[in-house]
Design a protein around this motif. Structure first.
Motif: not given
Lengths: 110, 112
Positions: A32-36, A49-51, A59-65, A69-78
């Motif tokens: 799964l990939q995140w883009y801006r 992030i691989r399966s 850096g300030r990014l945190r990705v969970t997979l 649950k077939k779900s992912s989250s992207l956290l941007i801190t500060a």
């Protein structure tokens, strides 16, 4: 067809706060990939992030997979005003083309 | 990561005309993907182009409307034919990869 659904569709926060965006998908994936995407511009690759991975930082990014649950989250801190953009998750299996979610529009207010 | 360029970066066209978008990659890639992003929407795959064979189109996209060429492993073109205002979108190319997938800067097309 769209594989993923981002949640929320739009998010507005104050500078310095954390921003969390979620993505759900429907089928099994390899990664799964995140883009801006800044307004009307090209896509910037943020993180893959691989399966078999559960969490990844950049850096300030945190990705969970969570593949159960077939779900992912992207956290941007500060967050910063420059983080204002649309964020997309995309999935694929092997060499198949990416299937994109609908995206989250993030506004960071200075 | 590969360096990907697209030409033109933007164009304003009259309905009924055609525009050819070029995508150049600085390394050889087997597959090239072409995507469309309509205003305010996410990306939708148009077709997959392999060198030496006809492109494979997704449902809702046809070769007569979006002909694709793939003359070698570093270059591809997408033509938007007989344009209408509904074709106003950003068109992006992306070399296939089993890992991180990167995108060209996009071509912003406006059809009047």
């Amino acid at each position: 067809s769209q594989q993923g659904e981002e949640d929320p569709q739009a998010l507005s926060i104050q500078e310095g706060e954390n921003a969390t965006m979620n993505c759900s998908y429907k089928t099994s994936i390899n990664n799964l990939q995140w883009y801006r995407q800044n307004s009307g511009r090209g896509l910037v690759h943020l993180i893959l992030i691989r399966s078999n991975e559960r969490e990844k930082h950049s850096g300030r990014l945190r990705v969970t997979l969570d593949t159960s649950k077939k779900s992912s989250s992207l956290l941007i801190t500060a967050s910063r005003a420059a983080d204002t953009a649309s964020y997309f998750c995309a999935t694929n299996t092997g060499n198949t083309p990416l299937v994109f979610g609908k995206g989250t529009r993030l506004s960071v207010i200075a | 990561s590969a360096v990907i360029s697209q030409k033109p970066s933007r164009d304003i066209c009259q309905r009924g005309t055609s525009l050819t978008i070029q995508c150049q990659v600085d390394s050889q890639v087997t597959m090239m993907f072409w995507y469309r992003q309509q205003p305010g929407q996410s990306l939708t795959l148009i077709a997959t182009a392999n060198q030496g064979s006809e492109a494979t189109y997704e449902s809702g996209f046809v070769i007569d409307k979006f002909p694709i060429s793939r003359p070698n492993l570093t270059f591809s073109t997408l033509t938007v034919s007989n344009m209408s205002p509904e074709d106003s979108s950003i068109y992006l190319c992306s070399p296939g990869s089993g890992h991180e997938q990167f995108f060209g800067p996009g071509t912003r097309l406006t059809v009047l």
